[in-house]
Motif scaffolding. Sequence first.
Motif, PDB file in Angstrom:
ATOM      1  N   LEU A   1       0.813  -1.208   0.000  1.00 36.40           N
ATOM      2  CA  LEU A   1       0.000   0.000   0.000  1.00 36.40           C
ATOM      3  C   LEU A   1       0.855   1.270   0.000  1.00 36.40           C
ATOM      4  CD1 LEU A   1      -2.964  -0.921   2.380  1.00 36.40           C
ATOM      5  CD2 LEU A   1      -3.039  -0.587  -0.084  1.00 36.40           C
ATOM      6  N   PRO A   2       1.952   1.318   0.772  1.00 35.97           N
ATOM      7  CA  PRO A   2       2.822   2.489   0.674  1.00 35.97           C
ATOM      8  C   PRO A   2       3.349   2.701  -0.746  1.00 35.97           C
ATOM      9  CG  PRO A   2       3.335   1.288   2.663  1.00 35.97           C
ATOM     10  CD  PRO A   2       2.376   0.436   1.890  1.00 35.97           C
ATOM     11  N   GLY A   3       3.635   1.611  -1.460  1.00 34.82           N
ATOM     12  CA  GLY A   3       4.109   1.743  -2.830  1.00 34.82           C
ATOM     13  C   GLY A   3       3.052   2.333  -3.749  1.00 34.82           C
ATOM     14  N   ILE A   4       1.799   1.896  -3.581  1.00 35.83           N
ATOM     15  CA  ILE A   4       0.705   2.467  -4.370  1.00 35.83           C
ATOM     16  C   ILE A   4       0.563   3.953  -4.066  1.00 35.83           C
ATOM     17  CG2 ILE A   4      -1.785   2.401  -4.798  1.00 35.83           C
ATOM     18  CD1 ILE A   4      -1.694  -0.584  -4.053  1.00 35.83           C
ATOM     19  N   ALA A   5       0.631   4.279  -2.757  1.00 38.94           N
ATOM     20  CA  ALA A   5       0.526   5.690  -2.360  1.00 38.94           C
ATOM     21  C   ALA A   5       1.662   6.505  -2.946  1.00 38.94           C
ATOM     22  CB  ALA A   5       0.524   5.789  -0.835  1.00 38.94           C
ATOM     23  N   ALA A   6       2.850   5.937  -2.996  1.00 37.37           N
ATOM     24  CA  ALA A   6       4.006   6.649  -3.538  1.00 37.37           C
ATOM     25  C   ALA A   6       3.790   6.987  -5.015  1.00 37.37           C
ATOM     26  CB  ALA A   6       5.259   5.801  -3.358  1.00 37.37           C
ATOM     27  N   LYS A   7       3.281   6.019  -5.794  1.00 38.49           N
ATOM     28  CA  LYS A   7       3.017   6.270  -7.210  1.00 38.49           C
ATOM     29  C   LYS A   7       1.946   7.353  -7.373  1.00 38.49           C
ATOM     30  CE  LYS A   7       2.614   2.729  -9.974  1.00 38.49           C
ATOM     31  NZ  LYS A   7       2.200   1.414 -10.536  1.00 38.49           N
ATOM     32  N   LEU A   8       0.904   7.266  -6.571  1.00 37.10           N
ATOM     33  CA  LEU A   8      -0.169   8.254  -6.654  1.00 37.10           C
ATOM     34  C   LEU A   8       0.339   9.637  -6.256  1.00 37.10           C
ATOM     35  CD1 LEU A   8      -3.126   8.790  -7.244  1.00 37.10           C
ATOM     36  CD2 LEU A   8      -3.670   8.065  -4.906  1.00 37.10           C
ATOM     37  N   SER A   9       1.236   9.673  -5.278  1.00 36.33           N
ATOM     38  CA  SER A   9       1.798  10.941  -4.833  1.00 36.33           C
ATOM     39  C   SER A   9       2.561  11.631  -5.961  1.00 36.33           C
ATOM     40  CB  SER A   9       2.726  10.721  -3.643  1.00 36.33           C
ATOM     41  OG  SER A   9       3.331  11.924  -3.229  1.00 36.33           O
ATOM     42  N   ILE A  10       3.316  10.852  -6.745  1.00 31.41           N
ATOM     43  CA  ILE A  10       4.048  11.427  -7.875  1.00 31.41           C
ATOM     44  C   ILE A  10       3.076  12.059  -8.867  1.00 31.41           C
ATOM     45  CG2 ILE A  10       5.466  10.890  -9.896  1.00 31.41           C
ATOM     46  CD1 ILE A  10       6.837   8.727  -8.251  1.00 31.41           C
ATOM     47  N   VAL A  11       2.012  11.342  -9.181  1.00 31.11           N
ATOM     48  CA  VAL A  11       1.032  11.837 -10.143  1.00 31.11           C
ATOM     49  C   VAL A  11       0.399  13.130  -9.652  1.00 31.11           C
ATOM     50  CG1 VAL A  11      -1.173  11.341 -11.271  1.00 31.11           C
ATOM     51  CG2 VAL A  11       0.548   9.534 -11.045  1.00 31.11           C
ATOM     52  N   ILE A  12       0.034  13.161  -8.363  1.00 25.51           N
ATOM     53  CA  ILE A  12      -0.616  14.350  -7.813  1.00 25.51           C
ATOM     54  C   ILE A  12       0.338  15.539  -7.815  1.00 25.51           C
ATOM     55  CG2 ILE A  12      -1.580  15.363  -5.707  1.00 25.51           C
ATOM     56  CD1 ILE A  12      -2.769  12.602  -5.072  1.00 25.51           C
ATOM     57  N   GLN A  13       1.570  15.319  -7.362  1.00 28.66           N
ATOM     58  CA  GLN A  13       2.533  16.422  -7.304  1.00 28.66           C
ATOM     59  C   GLN A  13       2.801  17.010  -8.682  1.00 28.66           C
ATOM     60  OE1 GLN A  13       6.002  16.296  -4.493  1.00 28.66           O
ATOM     61  NE2 GLN A  13       5.375  14.169  -4.292  1.00 28.66           N
ATOM     62  N   LEU A  14       2.877  16.152  -9.694  1.00 23.97           N
ATOM     63  CA  LEU A  14       3.162  16.631 -11.042  1.00 23.97           C
ATOM     64  C   LEU A  14       1.968  17.328 -11.678  1.00 23.97           C
ATOM     65  CD1 LEU A  14       5.246  13.760 -12.663  1.00 23.97           C
ATOM     66  CD2 LEU A  14       5.984  16.104 -12.245  1.00 23.97           C
ATOM     67  N   GLY A  15       0.770  16.854 -11.366  1.00 20.20           N
ATOM     68  CA  GLY A  15      -0.390  17.320 -12.103  1.00 20.20           C
ATOM     69  C   GLY A  15      -1.195  18.430 -11.478  1.00 20.20           C
ATOM     70  N   GLU A  16      -1.299  18.472 -10.151  1.00 18.76           N
ATOM     71  CA  GLU A  16      -2.207  19.446  -9.552  1.00 18.76           C
ATOM     72  C   GLU A  16      -1.639  20.864  -9.641  1.00 18.76           C
ATOM     73  OE1 GLU A  16      -2.891  18.695  -5.456  1.00 18.76           O
ATOM     74  OE2 GLU A  16      -0.772  18.704  -4.898  1.00 18.76           O
ATOM     75  N   PRO A  17      -2.479  21.838  -9.986  1.00 21.73           N
ATOM     76  CA  PRO A  17      -2.019  23.229 -10.072  1.00 21.73           C
ATOM     77  C   PRO A  17      -1.545  23.772  -8.735  1.00 21.73           C
ATOM     78  CG  PRO A  17      -4.101  22.936 -11.228  1.00 21.73           C
ATOM     79  CD  PRO A  17      -3.856  21.683 -10.442  1.00 21.73           C
ATOM     80  N   SER A  18      -2.181  23.333  -7.634  1.00 11.72           N
ATOM     81  CA  SER A  18      -1.773  23.746  -6.297  1.00 11.72           C
ATOM     82  C   SER A  18      -2.225  22.670  -5.319  1.00 11.72           C
ATOM     83  CB  SER A  18      -2.395  25.090  -5.917  1.00 11.72           C
ATOM     84  OG  SER A  18      -3.778  24.941  -5.649  1.00 11.72           O
TER      85      SER A  18
END
Length: 207
Positions: free
Chosen positions: A159-176
């Motif tokens: 689960l931490p690994g899934i969260a890590a991948k999702l975290s990358i996507v969010i950091q790259l994509g969200e405007p703020s």
Amino acid sequence: MADSEDSTTPPAVSWRAILRGTGALPPAKKTGGAPSDPALQLWRNWQANHTQVVALTRQWQRIETQLIHSVGFPQVTIRLSGEEEPKIAHSVDEIEELLADEPEAERETLIAAFDAQQKRWDEAAATLGFDAVDAELRAALDKESDFTASVPTTKAASLPGIAAKLSIVIQLGEPSPKDTEFPWPELRSALADLARLASPEAAISPL
């Protein structure tokens, strides 16, 4: 308190680090000295590089601001007959295109002015180390692209690994970090859910 190397349940502080993307990830089980979850290692590598990208971007912007204030952009202003507003040319090609129907002497005068401005910019940029920072930033951005491209093909083992991948996507994509437009609140909520399921006692609150 330090975590056990065999821990699979991250403490609250580590999950908050994943959620915000600003701290260390929880330790994973290791086999032969390597992390058991490739997604966690990818996050660590990506985050370290991303931190460098942010630092280099700020340095690049500071130097560019100094250059703009001290010498100005390499450009010339062109006033064309019949045009109320002047045109700004940022290259010799633009000058030649805008003045294609004008006398050659006028083109040569503006090209000479542009070349002189470009030389002042280049000399000031060399003094401030702008080109070196620009090269470092481009290299770091290339690495970030490589890490990002690896996200879909890197299989998480926890689960931490899934969260890590999702975290990358969010950091790259969200405007703020507090953007309310779809899908960012939903993705941040899913990331918080992953943290809650992996560590219910941590009582993580969504961002």
